[in-house]
Scaffold this motif. Structure first.
Motif, mmCIF file in Angstrom:
data_model
loop_
_atom_site.group_PDB
_atom_site.id
_atom_site.type_symbol
_atom_site.label_atom_id
_atom_site.label_comp_id
_atom_site.label_asym_id
_atom_site.label_seq_id
_atom_site.Cartn_x
_atom_site.Cartn_y
_atom_site.Cartn_z
ATOM 1 N N THR A 16 0.862 -1.326 -0.003
ATOM 2 C CA THR A 16 -0.077 0.244 0.005
ATOM 3 C C THR A 16 0.929 1.260 -0.054
ATOM 4 O OG1 THR A 16 -1.809 -1.210 1.133
ATOM 5 C CG2 THR A 16 -1.807 1.309 1.237
ATOM 6 N N ALA A 17 1.946 1.199 0.707
ATOM 7 C CA ALA A 17 2.828 2.500 0.725
ATOM 8 C C ALA A 17 3.418 2.748 -0.430
ATOM 9 C CB ALA A 17 3.820 2.316 2.098
ATOM 10 N N VAL A 18 3.905 1.510 -1.010
ATOM 11 C CA VAL A 18 4.980 1.802 -2.415
ATOM 12 C C VAL A 18 4.009 2.048 -3.384
ATOM 13 C CG1 VAL A 18 6.137 0.420 -3.865
ATOM 14 C CG2 VAL A 18 6.704 0.264 -1.299
ATOM 15 N N ARG A 19 2.793 1.333 -3.639
ATOM 16 C CA ARG A 19 1.792 1.714 -4.744
ATOM 17 C C ARG A 19 1.060 2.929 -4.628
ATOM 18 N NH1 ARG A 19 0.209 -4.691 -4.741
ATOM 19 N NH2 ARG A 19 2.071 -5.261 -5.786
ATOM 20 N N ARG A 20 0.422 3.202 -3.539
ATOM 21 C CA ARG A 20 -0.439 4.451 -3.293
ATOM 22 C C ARG A 20 0.034 5.527 -2.684
ATOM 23 N NH1 ARG A 20 -5.433 0.634 -1.410
ATOM 24 N NH2 ARG A 20 -5.634 -0.500 -3.467
ATOM 25 N N GLY A 21 1.435 5.504 -2.286
ATOM 26 C CA GLY A 21 2.071 6.588 -1.657
ATOM 27 C C GLY A 21 2.703 7.408 -2.480
ATOM 28 N N HIS A 32 8.903 6.049 0.488
ATOM 29 C CA HIS A 32 7.598 6.161 0.125
ATOM 30 C C HIS A 32 6.627 6.408 1.398
ATOM 31 C CE1 HIS A 32 8.606 3.966 -3.520
ATOM 32 N NE2 HIS A 32 9.351 3.247 -2.817
ATOM 33 N N LEU A 33 5.807 7.363 1.299
ATOM 34 C CA LEU A 33 5.047 7.773 2.221
ATOM 35 C C LEU A 33 3.580 7.846 1.846
ATOM 36 C CD1 LEU A 33 4.511 9.125 4.875
ATOM 37 C CD2 LEU A 33 4.546 11.422 3.746
ATOM 38 N N ARG A 34 2.570 7.047 2.483
ATOM 39 C CA ARG A 34 1.063 7.023 2.496
ATOM 40 C C ARG A 34 0.594 7.721 3.507
ATOM 41 N NH1 ARG A 34 -3.493 6.734 -0.351
ATOM 42 N NH2 ARG A 34 -5.051 5.372 0.310
ATOM 43 N N SER A 35 -0.039 8.659 3.420
ATOM 44 C CA SER A 35 -0.586 9.659 4.655
ATOM 45 C C SER A 35 -1.585 8.879 5.227
ATOM 46 C CB SER A 35 -0.698 10.938 4.156
ATOM 47 O OG SER A 35 0.399 11.635 3.735
ATOM 48 N N GLY A 36 -1.644 9.131 6.526
ATOM 49 C CA GLY A 36 -3.031 8.419 6.973
ATOM 50 C C GLY A 36 -4.341 9.055 6.409
ATOM 51 N N GLU A 45 -12.882 6.763 18.439
ATOM 52 C CA GLU A 45 -11.525 6.293 17.444
ATOM 53 C C GLU A 45 -10.469 6.978 17.661
ATOM 54 O OE1 GLU A 45 -11.759 5.724 13.293
ATOM 55 O OE2 GLU A 45 -13.960 5.020 13.367
ATOM 56 N N SER A 46 -9.401 6.206 18.043
ATOM 57 C CA SER A 46 -7.977 7.261 18.324
ATOM 58 C C SER A 46 -7.024 7.002 17.231
ATOM 59 C CB SER A 46 -7.228 6.431 19.732
ATOM 60 O OG SER A 46 -7.148 4.907 19.224
ATOM 61 N N ALA A 47 -6.289 8.037 16.903
ATOM 62 C CA ALA A 47 -5.654 8.183 15.996
ATOM 63 C C ALA A 47 -4.730 7.042 15.700
ATOM 64 C CB ALA A 47 -5.072 9.419 15.876
ATOM 65 N N PRO A 48 -4.465 6.246 14.849
ATOM 66 C CA PRO A 48 -3.566 5.114 14.656
ATOM 67 C C PRO A 48 -2.291 5.462 14.586
ATOM 68 C CG PRO A 48 -4.714 5.280 12.457
ATOM 69 C CD PRO A 48 -5.248 6.160 13.481
ATOM 70 N N PRO A 49 -1.263 4.843 14.914
ATOM 71 C CA PRO A 49 0.131 5.269 15.124
ATOM 72 C C PRO A 49 0.707 5.169 13.617
ATOM 73 C CG PRO A 49 0.062 3.106 15.897
ATOM 74 C CD PRO A 49 -1.150 3.415 15.802
ATOM 75 N N SER A 50 1.807 6.379 13.428
ATOM 76 C CA SER A 50 2.271 6.103 12.201
ATOM 77 C C SER A 50 3.306 4.940 12.266
ATOM 78 C CB SER A 50 3.329 7.243 11.962
ATOM 79 O OG SER A 50 2.442 8.526 12.004
ATOM 80 N N ARG A 51 3.574 4.278 11.110
ATOM 81 C CA ARG A 51 4.377 2.836 11.068
ATOM 82 C C ARG A 51 5.275 3.012 10.035
ATOM 83 N NH1 ARG A 51 0.603 -1.685 10.313
ATOM 84 N NH2 ARG A 51 -0.668 0.059 9.249
ATOM 85 N N ALA A 52 6.553 2.494 10.131
ATOM 86 C CA ALA A 52 7.622 2.542 9.396
ATOM 87 C C ALA A 52 8.242 1.228 8.875
ATOM 88 C CB ALA A 52 8.760 3.468 9.631
ATOM 89 N N VAL A 90 5.086 4.492 5.918
ATOM 90 C CA VAL A 90 6.283 4.886 5.435
ATOM 91 C C VAL A 90 7.282 3.574 5.185
ATOM 92 C CG1 VAL A 90 8.543 6.118 5.778
ATOM 93 C CG2 VAL A 90 6.464 6.911 6.778
ATOM 94 N N VAL A 91 7.752 3.330 3.725
ATOM 95 C CA VAL A 91 8.721 2.596 3.377
ATOM 96 C C VAL A 91 9.887 3.004 3.055
ATOM 97 C CG1 VAL A 91 9.320 0.583 1.904
ATOM 98 C CG2 VAL A 91 7.008 0.697 2.764
ATOM 99 N N VAL A 92 11.103 2.483 3.752
ATOM 100 C CA VAL A 92 12.293 3.313 3.232
ATOM 101 C C VAL A 92 13.206 2.109 2.682
ATOM 102 C CG1 VAL A 92 14.644 4.405 4.134
ATOM 103 C CG2 VAL A 92 12.275 4.872 5.282
#
Length: 123
Positions: A16-21, A32-36, A45-52, A90-92
């Motif tokens: 998802t991060a690579v194809r849509r970010g 590659h960054l796919r924003s929330g 609902e609580s905000a989900p954490p950012s993940r890398a 985020v994918v680095v």
């Protein structure tokens, strides 16, 4: 070390991060960054954490070199994860020259790529 809640682990999340970010390339890295896409103000609902997550292929070097690069990137990302919008993926991806780069060069490339993706810098 990057906290467990901030680690990207599932293949679908990487895809998802690579194809849509959005993507920003630097000398040693491609980020590659796919924003929330969730509404942080939604009731109940609580905000989900950012993940890398990190991709370091054999083109970077042998196992020792790849693991060294991954450790450095995880450490650098730990300092940057607070800048990301909640729910971001985020994918680095390390490029072949990352194995020869020192910590400062990787830090500079990661910071510049994230600054560009988050709207704070020019190409």
């Amino acid at each position: 070390m990057l906290p467990t809640d901030n680690r990207l682990r599932r293949r679908e999340d990487f895809a998802t991060a690579v194809r849509r970010g959005r993507r920003a390339a630097r000398r040693h890295l491609v980020v590659h960054l796919r924003s929330g896409a969730t509404d942080p103000h939604a009731p109940g609902e609580s905000a989900p954490p950012s993940r890398a997550g990190f991709v370091v292929s054999k083109a970077v070097g042998g196992a020792v070199v790849r693991n060294k690069v991954k450790r450095r990137l995880r450490h650098l990302m730990r300092e940057q994860v607070d800048r990301l919008p909640p729910g971001s993926l985020v994918v680095v991806r390390a490029l072949p020259g990352a194995g020869d780069a020192d910590h400062a060069q990787l830090a500079q490339d990661l910071d510049a790529a994230l600054r560009r993706l988050l709207g704070g810098g020019a190409r």
